[in-house]
Write an enzyme that holds these catalytic residues in place. Sequence first.
Site, PDB file in Angstrom:
ATOM      1  CG  ASP A   1       5.821 -29.555  24.080  1.00 38.69           C
ATOM      2  OD1 ASP A   1       5.945 -28.806  23.467  1.00 38.69           O
ATOM      3  OD2 ASP A   1       5.777 -30.705  24.352  1.00 38.69           O
TER       4      ASP A   1
ATOM      5  CE  LYS B   1       9.265 -28.715  22.883  1.00 38.36           C
ATOM      6  NZ  LYS B   1       8.243 -28.022  21.960  1.00 38.36           N
TER       7      LYS B   1
HETATM    8  N1  GLU Z   1       5.844 -25.767  23.390  1.00 38.13           N
HETATM    9  C1  GLU Z   1       5.346 -24.715  22.245  1.00 38.13           C
HETATM   10  C2  GLU Z   1       6.067 -25.156  21.052  1.00 38.13           C
HETATM   11  O1  GLU Z   1       5.984 -26.298  20.751  1.00 38.13           O
HETATM   12  C3  GLU Z   1       5.612 -23.592  23.035  1.00 38.13           C
HETATM   13  C4  GLU Z   1       6.832 -23.075  23.220  1.00 38.13           C
HETATM   14  C5  GLU Z   1       7.141 -21.847  24.055  1.00 38.13           C
HETATM   15  O2  GLU Z   1       6.195 -21.151  24.346  1.00 38.13           O
HETATM   16  O3  GLU Z   1       8.356 -21.532  24.351  1.00 38.13           O
HETATM   17  O4  GLU Z   1       6.130 -24.425  20.264  1.00 38.13           O
END
Ligand code: GLU
Length: 444
Positions: A166, A126
């Site tokens: 996100d 992340k």
């Molecule tokens: N931000 C999204 C999550 O919390 C998607 C992450 C992604 O697609 O890599 O899973």
Amino acid sequence: MSYTKEILASAERQYADQPEFLQAMREVLESLEPVIAKNEEEYKKEALLERLIVPDRVVMFRVPWVDDQGNARVNTGYRVQFNNAIGPYKGGLRLHPSVNLSVIKFLGFEQIFKNSLTGLPIGGGKGGSDFDPKGKSDREVMAFCQSFMAELWKYVGADRDVPAGDIGTGAREIGYLFGMYKKLNGNFEGVLTGKGLTYGGSLARKEATGYGLLYLTEELLKTHGQKLAGKTVVVSGAGNVAIYAVEKAQQLGAKVVTVSDSNGWIYDPDGIDLAALKEIKEVKRARIKEYLSYRPNAVYTEGKGVWSVKCDVALPCATQNELLLDDAKALVANGVTAVCEGANMPTSIEATKYLQANGVLFVPGKAANAGGVATSALEMSQNSERLSWSFEEVDAKLKTIMVGIFRNIDAAAKRYGMDGNYVAGANIAGFEKVANAMLAQGVC
Ligand code: GLU
């Protein structure tokens, strides 16, 4: 003291300054205790938990950019590469003033188990920044994104680490980030997901988190002899997850009566007007208060409040810790049947326990909102084979994945005698695959 308790106790001391990360760790490790107890000797010898809770690496960097007045501004950028035991690091980039190391570490930690639950080969990561895209011009957002990628590009890659959207990071930001990566690295590759459809994005990725949430909710209700059609649904948030949760809930015959943003919330007794919501948020990038100009019968209230509305199903789709103990009490008092998390960790541990103790069906975000990242993994597959699948094909795969996740967490909870405890089920099922891969790969 058990191995799990030992690790948690030392983490409480070591990470006292990272409350969100500690909260995510507590929630996971507490429910993993019976699984770990079964293999305590081996896990302890291999320092499995110690290795699981420390990221492979954390990159923190300065992001300087110039605003429209010609002033230099500086934000902090983060990328936490948590665990790549089962695939390249995968997870979004959050752009919000509340972002700090604790928030990114909690999100990265959750992502390990979520990504494992999808059944697809993606590890956990992340990133993000305390930059706030709200109120910034396109040029300022581009300046920020280019500066952010000028540092991040060294650490990411289609087979290494694949960021995505996100909170605060949508198609516009992904486009600017992708353009800069390509300029610096020279390769046209699937280094980001959530890309535009003209340059390698996947159909249905935009809809995937919200749609997936509803596919899982429908399966949950079906398992308990109910269905979504005719139910009253309360949604929080008005971002990408919330919008497509509202859309799919309506398609499945439910009535959604609320949405919210960080300023206030809308109650529309006639059901949310989806076209108005999309125009306000996706086109105008305006505040949810604007909804009143489309639907004068709706009520707008400043501050928090969606959980006070009587409903059958509650879908927190805004952000972490938005559903606290008092909110859980209000939902239970109003007869809620199910709470499924569209956001990451929106429900506090106390609120979760209260809901579960009062017979509410509760599915945590790492299972319920996994449709977004699962479809990102499908985007990676399409990029690898240099093909694009139809909307129907991606959507059908998403549905199969979400139903599969629900069955998997249900079975895992049952295997450990915790029937109906989907928090435990999700943590156990997500953990087992990662633990197995880590053990097979040796101490590294
Ligand atoms: N931000 C999204 C999550 O919390 C998607 C992450 C992604 O697609 O890599 O899973």
